[in-house]
Design a protein around this motif. Structure first.
Motif, short mmCIF file in Angstrom:
data_model
loop_
_atom_site.label_atom_id
_atom_site.label_comp_id
_atom_site.label_asym_id
_atom_site.label_seq_id
_atom_site.Cartn_x
_atom_site.Cartn_y
_atom_site.Cartn_z
N LYS A 1 0.81 -1.22 0.00
CA LYS A 1 0.00 0.00 0.00
C LYS A 1 0.85 1.27 0.00
O LYS A 1 0.31 2.37 -0.16
N LYS A 2 2.16 1.12 0.17
CA LYS A 2 3.02 2.31 0.13
C LYS A 2 2.98 2.98 -1.24
O LYS A 2 3.28 4.16 -1.37
N PHE A 3 2.58 2.20 -2.27
CA PHE A 3 2.48 2.74 -3.62
C PHE A 3 1.06 3.21 -3.95
O PHE A 3 0.82 3.70 -5.04
N GLY A 4 0.14 3.04 -3.01
CA GLY A 4 -1.23 3.47 -3.24
C GLY A 4 -2.23 2.53 -2.59
O GLY A 4 -2.06 1.31 -2.63
N SER A 5 -3.25 3.08 -2.00
CA SER A 5 -4.25 2.26 -1.30
C SER A 5 -5.09 1.44 -2.26
O SER A 5 -5.78 0.50 -1.84
N TYR A 6 -5.02 1.76 -3.55
CA TYR A 6 -5.83 1.06 -4.54
C TYR A 6 -5.21 -0.26 -4.99
O TYR A 6 -5.84 -1.05 -5.70
N ILE A 7 -3.96 -0.53 -4.62
CA ILE A 7 -3.28 -1.75 -5.05
C ILE A 7 -3.85 -2.95 -4.29
O ILE A 7 -3.94 -2.93 -3.07
N GLN A 8 -4.20 -4.00 -5.02
CA GLN A 8 -4.90 -5.14 -4.42
C GLN A 8 -4.09 -6.42 -4.38
O GLN A 8 -4.39 -7.33 -3.61
N ARG A 9 -3.05 -6.53 -5.20
CA ARG A 9 -2.25 -7.75 -5.21
C ARG A 9 -0.77 -7.40 -5.21
O ARG A 9 -0.36 -6.38 -5.76
N LEU B 1 6.70 -2.18 -10.40
CA LEU B 1 5.80 -1.99 -11.54
C LEU B 1 4.37 -2.18 -11.06
O LEU B 1 4.07 -3.16 -10.38
N ILE B 2 3.52 -1.25 -11.40
CA ILE B 2 2.10 -1.37 -11.10
C ILE B 2 1.37 -1.60 -12.41
O ILE B 2 1.46 -0.81 -13.34
#
Length: 253
Positions: A119-127, A165-166
């Motif tokens: 989540k350090k890269f964004g709260s929207y990341i799920q996996r 990478l997102i």
């Protein structure tokens, strides 16, 4: 249905030479390989997956034609790393000889690592998908890969660059996946190796974003840290994907 499933389970177990011989007892004076990792900040080093094979206890399998064949017996062992006092190194020693009635021999080691907190890269990341490195010790096929590997004799030091990478999923709408990218399918075949050192250089500030094509036939849109954009029709399995560019930029900073 449960009776039929139980019948097939019993049949498969009876076909395995190692079903009743999973004893694993490395000799106390046997040879080992030390695997050490310099752990980057914000990165978790996951336990090693170690596969041992046995020619003495072979597994019988069904071929696609329905015939019965055999292959070397299979034994999976999961070994965690231990921190070395006063350093950012984690390590553990792995037995080359698994011993036991089946005379287990090491086949390969898979080492995985991932971000501790996605989540350090964004709260929207799920996996959060880990990256891996595989070390092969015999002639059996590795757990993944295309059969290409680098051959190394003696002690091995692996020093590689990695970047976050997102990727927006093209299957589950709205799902974003974080992964650590670098040289894909990194595989080594080692000979007479008693020590392996892995030094991943993870450049967390060099974030690459990947977006799936809007219509069939289009490539992925990759956006690099400097704002440069690239359309890649073979992502994520493409030599054209410009991680080399990111690596060079990282070394300039």
């Amino acid at each position: 249905m449960k009776i039929i499933n139980l019948f097939y389970l019993t049949l498969l177990l009876s076909l395995s030479s190692c079903a009743l011989s999973e004893d694993f007892s490395p000799p106390p004076d046997g040879k080992t390989v030390k695997v050490a990792v310099v752990r980057p900040v914000d990165i978790d080093i996951l336990p090693m997956d170690i596969i041992y094979r046995s020619e003495k206890c072979r597994d019988k399998i069904f071929t696609s034609a329905g015939a019965i064949s055999s292959r070397a017996g299979y034994h999976l062992l999961t070994v965690p790393f231990k921190p070395e006092a006063g350093s950012d190194i984690v390590s553990n020693s792995v037995a080359l000889d698994g011993g036991g009635r089946c005379e287990w021999k090491i086949s390969n080691i898979k080492l995985e690592f991932e971000y501790s907190y996605m989540k350090k890269f964004g709260s929207y990341i799920q996996r959060n998908i880990p990256s891996d490195v595989v070390f092969i010790f015999d002639n059996n096929a590795p757990p993944r890969g295309n059969g290409h590997y680098e051959e190394v004799h003696g002690a091995l030091i692996v020093n590689k660059d990695y970047f976050p990478l997102i990727r927006k999923s093209n299957i589950n709408e709205g799902e974003y996946i974080l992964s650590i990218k670098g040289q894909s399918m990194l595989t080594y075949r080692v000979y007479n190796t008693s020590e392996i050192s892995f030094i991943p250089l993870v450049h967390s500030d060099m974030l690459v974003n990947a977006f799936p094509p809007e219509k069939k036939g289009d490539g992925y849109l990759l956006i690099y840290p400097n704002g440069e954009k690239l359309i890649d029709h073979h992502f994520p399995n493409s030599e054209k994907t410009k991680y080399e560019f990111v690596k060079q930029r990282a070394r300039q900073n």
